[in-house]
Design an enzyme around this catalytic site. Structure first.
Site, PDB file in Angstrom:
ATOM      1  N   CYS A  90      -5.948   1.518   5.899  1.00  0.00           N
ATOM      2  CA  CYS A  90      -6.365   0.097   6.373  1.00  0.00           C
ATOM      3  C   CYS A  90      -5.973  -0.157   7.434  1.00  0.00           C
ATOM      4  O   CYS A  90      -4.893   0.360   7.823  1.00  0.00           O
ATOM      5  CB  CYS A  90      -5.645  -1.168   4.916  1.00  0.00           C
ATOM      6  SG  CYS A  90      -4.265  -1.530   4.715  1.00  0.00           S
ATOM      7  N   GLU A 101       0.521   4.034   1.958  1.00  0.00           N
ATOM      8  CA  GLU A 101       1.246   4.709   2.851  1.00  0.00           C
ATOM      9  C   GLU A 101       2.409   3.672   3.459  1.00  0.00           C
ATOM     10  O   GLU A 101       3.715   4.511   4.122  1.00  0.00           O
ATOM     11  CB  GLU A 101       0.447   4.468   3.999  1.00  0.00           C
ATOM     12  CG  GLU A 101      -0.813   5.100   3.724  1.00  0.00           C
ATOM     13  CD  GLU A 101      -2.201   3.708   3.103  1.00  0.00           C
ATOM     14  OE1 GLU A 101      -1.522   3.549   2.433  1.00  0.00           O
ATOM     15  OE2 GLU A 101      -3.155   4.112   3.009  1.00  0.00           O
ATOM     16  N   HIS A 115       1.457  -1.324  -0.121  1.00  0.00           N
ATOM     17  CA  HIS A 115       0.064  -0.089   0.129  1.00  0.00           C
ATOM     18  C   HIS A 115       0.811   1.356   0.526  1.00  0.00           C
ATOM     19  O   HIS A 115       2.405   1.126   0.716  1.00  0.00           O
ATOM     20  CB  HIS A 115      -0.989  -0.207   0.764  1.00  0.00           C
ATOM     21  CG  HIS A 115      -2.147  -1.123   1.158  1.00  0.00           C
ATOM     22  ND1 HIS A 115      -2.947  -0.781   1.586  1.00  0.00           N
ATOM     23  CD2 HIS A 115      -2.199  -1.853   0.178  1.00  0.00           C
ATOM     24  CE1 HIS A 115      -3.970  -2.386   1.608  1.00  0.00           C
ATOM     25  NE2 HIS A 115      -3.529  -2.457   0.596  1.00  0.00           N
ATOM     26  N   CYS A 121      -2.279  -0.663   7.174  1.00  0.00           N
ATOM     27  CA  CYS A 121      -1.194   0.398   6.823  1.00  0.00           C
ATOM     28  C   CYS A 121      -1.756   1.514   8.343  1.00  0.00           C
ATOM     29  O   CYS A 121      -0.814   2.075   9.061  1.00  0.00           O
ATOM     30  CB  CYS A 121      -1.659   1.155   5.701  1.00  0.00           C
ATOM     31  SG  CYS A 121      -1.258   0.921   4.490  1.00  0.00           S
TER      32      CYS A 121
END
Length: 178
Positions: free
Chosen positions: A106, A80, A78, A109
Site C-alpha cells: 500500500c 512490510e 502491515h 508501506c
C-alpha cells in the site's frame, strides 16, 4: 536445476503470512540483503495489543469498508512495515535490500520502504491504489510483479547455466592432477 532465488524468497514470505492475525487478508514479507534474510514480517496487531483473531471480527469488514480504504481503523500493522520495524528494533540496516511480499504494498508501506533504504520490491497481486508504486518509481526503487521477476531470473539462470556447462566440459576434458 536448483530453485531460483526469487522463488525461494517468495516461499519464505508465503510461509511468514501464516502467522498473520488479520481476518481480512494474510500477508507475509521477507527482507533479504546480500542473499541473507535480515527480517520477516506478517500483518497483525502491534506487540501487546489485542488481535482481530482474538476479538473475532475485523472492524473494517464489519462496517463494509472496501479493501484499501479506512486503513486508519485497522488494528494490524502491515507485513512490510513490520519487517522493516524488526530491522529498526535490532539496529539492522535495510539499505540496499530487496523486499519480497505476498501482496502489492500500500502507499503507507511504500513510504516505509523508501525511507528504509530498500532498493527493490518483488510482490504478488495488486492493491487498489497506484500511488504507492508511483512513489517507488519517483524514488528510484525498482519493483516488479513476482511472475515477471521470476521469468527474468529464469532467463538469466539459463544463460548462466549454459556458460557454466562450458566450464564443466573444459574441466572434464582436462583430467585433474590429483
Amino acid at each position: 536445476m536448483r530453485k531460483l532465488f526469487t522463488e525461494w524468497a517468495m516461499e519464505i514470505a508465503e510461509d511468514s503470512k501464516v502467522r498473520s492475525t488479520c481476518l481480512s487478508r494474510q500477508v507475509g514479507a521477507v527482507i533479504i540483503k546480500d542473499k541473507q534474510i535480515i527480517a520477516t514480517g506478517y500483518n497483525g496487531a502491534p506487540a501487546g495489543a489485542i488481535h482481530c483473531t482474538d476479538i473475532g471480527y475485523c472492524i473494517r469488514k464489519k462496517r463494509g469498508i472496501p479493501s484499501g480504504q479506512g486503513l486508519e481503523l485497522c488494528r494490524a500493522g502491515h507485513a512490510e512495515a513490520n519487517a522493516i520495524d524488526q530491522c529498526a528494533r535490532r539496529g539492522t540496516s535495510c539499505e540496499g535490500a530487496t523486499l519480497y511480499v505476498t501482496t502489492q504494498p500500500c502507499v503507507f508501506c511504500c513510504i516505509h520502504i523508501i525511507q528504509s533504504g530498500i532498493k527493490k520490491v518483488i510482490f504478488k497481486g495488486e492493491y487498489p491504489t497506484g500511488l504507492g508504486l508511483q512513489l517507488l518509481k519517483e524514488s528510484g526503487i525498482k519493483y516488479a510483479k513476482y511472475e515477471d521477476a521470476l521469468e527474468e531470473e529464469r532467463r538469466s539462470a539459463e544463460e548462466k547455466h549454459l556458460k557454466e556447462m562450458e566450464r564443466v566440459k573444459e574441466f572434464l576434458s582436462d583430467p585433474p592432477l590429483y
